[in-house]
Design a protein around this motif. Structure first.
Motif, PDB file in Angstrom:
ATOM      1  N   ALA A 272       0.803  -1.221   0.000  1.00 20.21           N
ATOM      2  CA  ALA A 272       0.000   0.000   0.000  1.00 20.21           C
ATOM      3  C   ALA A 272       0.839   1.276   0.000  1.00 20.21           C
ATOM      4  N   VAL A 273       2.112   1.187   0.397  1.00 19.76           N
ATOM      5  CA  VAL A 273       2.944   2.392   0.407  1.00 19.76           C
ATOM      6  C   VAL A 273       3.859   2.470  -0.816  1.00 19.76           C
ATOM      7  N   GLN A 274       3.765   1.469  -1.701  1.00 22.04           N
ATOM      8  CA  GLN A 274       4.624   1.431  -2.881  1.00 22.04           C
ATOM      9  C   GLN A 274       3.884   1.987  -4.101  1.00 22.04           C
ATOM     10  N   GLY A 275       4.505   2.976  -4.746  1.00 21.28           N
ATOM     11  CA  GLY A 275       3.870   3.628  -5.880  1.00 21.28           C
ATOM     12  C   GLY A 275       4.529   3.319  -7.204  1.00 21.28           C
ATOM     13  N   GLU A 276       4.682   4.367  -8.024  1.00 19.37           N
ATOM     14  CA  GLU A 276       5.259   4.218  -9.355  1.00 19.37           C
ATOM     15  C   GLU A 276       6.772   4.006  -9.283  1.00 19.37           C
ATOM     16  N   ASN A 277       7.303   3.406 -10.337  1.00 17.33           N
ATOM     17  CA  ASN A 277       8.754   3.293 -10.467  1.00 17.33           C
ATOM     18  C   ASN A 277       9.350   4.695 -10.555  1.00 17.33           C
ATOM     19  N   ASN A 278      10.494   4.882  -9.920  1.00 20.25           N
ATOM     20  CA  ASN A 278      11.099   6.216  -9.886  1.00 20.25           C
ATOM     21  C   ASN A 278      12.178   6.424 -10.944  1.00 20.25           C
ATOM     22  N   GLY A 279      12.271   5.520 -11.906  1.00 18.42           N
ATOM     23  CA  GLY A 279      13.272   5.648 -12.955  1.00 18.42           C
ATOM     24  C   GLY A 279      14.485   4.775 -12.752  1.00 18.42           C
ATOM     25  N   TRP A 280      14.617   4.181 -11.566  1.00 17.43           N
ATOM     26  CA  TRP A 280      15.714   3.271 -11.267  1.00 17.43           C
ATOM     27  C   TRP A 280      15.160   1.860 -11.137  1.00 17.43           C
ATOM     28  N   GLU A 281      15.868   0.896 -11.678  1.00 19.13           N
ATOM     29  CA  GLU A 281      15.402  -0.485 -11.661  1.00 19.13           C
ATOM     30  C   GLU A 281      15.215  -0.979 -10.233  1.00 19.13           C
ATOM     31  N   GLY A 282      14.057  -1.590  -9.986  1.00 18.27           N
ATOM     32  CA  GLY A 282      13.802  -2.179  -8.679  1.00 18.27           C
ATOM     33  C   GLY A 282      13.393  -1.198  -7.604  1.00 18.27           C
TER      34      GLY A 282
END
Length: 307
Positions: free
Chosen positions: A147-157
């Motif tokens: 629930a606290v994890q959103g979109e990828n920030n541009g870095w793998e993983g």
């Protein structure tokens, strides 16, 4: 894990009666036990609980700064001065590098022995952790609920965190800061402290970021650790009092370095790197502004080219 042995009720009653009789007997005679004032119980440190990667941790105590073991206020955090030279190496364990007074290194990758080695050479050690994104390669990755994890920030993983959920994230960050403290670090560099300016998958506001960043500062200071503000240039005026130094990437490339002057005016270092510009294009301005600047590879290995 704390464990308490079961006790026989009759044995407890007998013990209580015995103690009461002894207390009555002792009260009839003089005593100098309180000659130096009332006894104050010392707080007992609670070991950090271990967590299974497949479970979501629940805070076992209120979300508040942990007191120091002696009950006294934590030592005043270290505050680096403007112009202090530094090394920034996040690619694996720290390696022999330049003879500079400050090393900023990965908190998970490095050990207490690595930190002690830096100290033996008269250096301060800053503990890098990611406070704004979940990383699938960290040992505590399973502690972060979906629930606290959103979109990828541009870095793998990596995925942006919903920093509005302070009640969930605070105990996780406390354990990471505890790790830094236990390994002997002098300071913490929490990364990705400007999620509200990015596409995170959450409707983050400036006020959310201010609250979260101030929370991180409080966690560090409660442990006697200095803490740096990473980027987040727009909120520097509000956050300078809460942070002991700043860490910035590419302010020269984007013509933003002057925004960091409140830290220098407060006699706090600004540790600055550029990745693409040659030193001849930013060092003159950096020297004028009082920044601690250098050029680094994007992978942040040992190589550096200081001003």
């Amino acid at each position: 894990m704390n464990r308490t042995l079961a006790r026989n009720p009759m044995a407890l009653l007998c013990t209580a009666v015995t103690l009461l009789l002894l207390a009555t007997a002792c009260s009839s005679g003089p005593s100098d036990d309180d000659a130096d004032g009332p006894d104050t119980p010392r707080p007992t440190a609670t070991p950090s609980p271990s967590h299974s990667p497949s479970t979501t941790p629940k805070p076992s105590r209120p979300a508040s700064p942990s007191p120091s073991p002696s009950g006294s206020a934590p030592a005043k955090p270290w505050q680096p001065k403007p112009g202090t030279s530094w090394q920034w190496q996040l690619n694996g364990r720290v390696q022999d590098g330049p003879d500079v007074p400050v090393y900023d290194i990965d908190g998970f990758e490095n050990t207490a022995a690595d930190v002690a080695k830096l100290h033996s050479r008269g250096r301060k050690a800053i503990c890098y952790i990611n406070a704004g994104a979940w990383e699938n390669f960290r040992p505590d990755k399973g502690d972060f609920p979906a629930a606290v994890q959103g979109e990828n920030n541009g870095w793998e993983g990596e995925r942006w965190l919903d920093i509005r959920q302070i009640d969930v994230l605070r105990p996780l960050m406390e354990r990471r800061f505890d790790m830094c403290k236990e390994k002997g670090f002098d300071a913490v560099e929490p990364d990705l402290m400007d999620g509200y300016l990015n596409k995170t998958g959450f409707p983050l506001k400036a006020a959310d970021q201010l609250a979260y960043n101030r929370m991180l500062s409080g966690i560090a200071h409660a442990r006697g650790l200095a803490v740096g503000l990473k980027n987040d240039l727009q909120q520097i005026p509000e956050l300078v009092p809460a942070f002991d130094f700043a860490v910035n990437e590419q302010c020269a490339q984007y013509d933003e370095c002057a925004l960091l002057t409140p830290f220098v005016k407060a006699d706090k270092a600004v540790f600055h790197v550029e990745y693409e510009l040659p030193t001849k294009d930013f060092c003159a301005e950096s020297d004028k502004l009082g920044l601690s600047s250098m050029r680094k590879n994007l992978k942040l290995d040992v190589w550096r080219q200081p001003c």
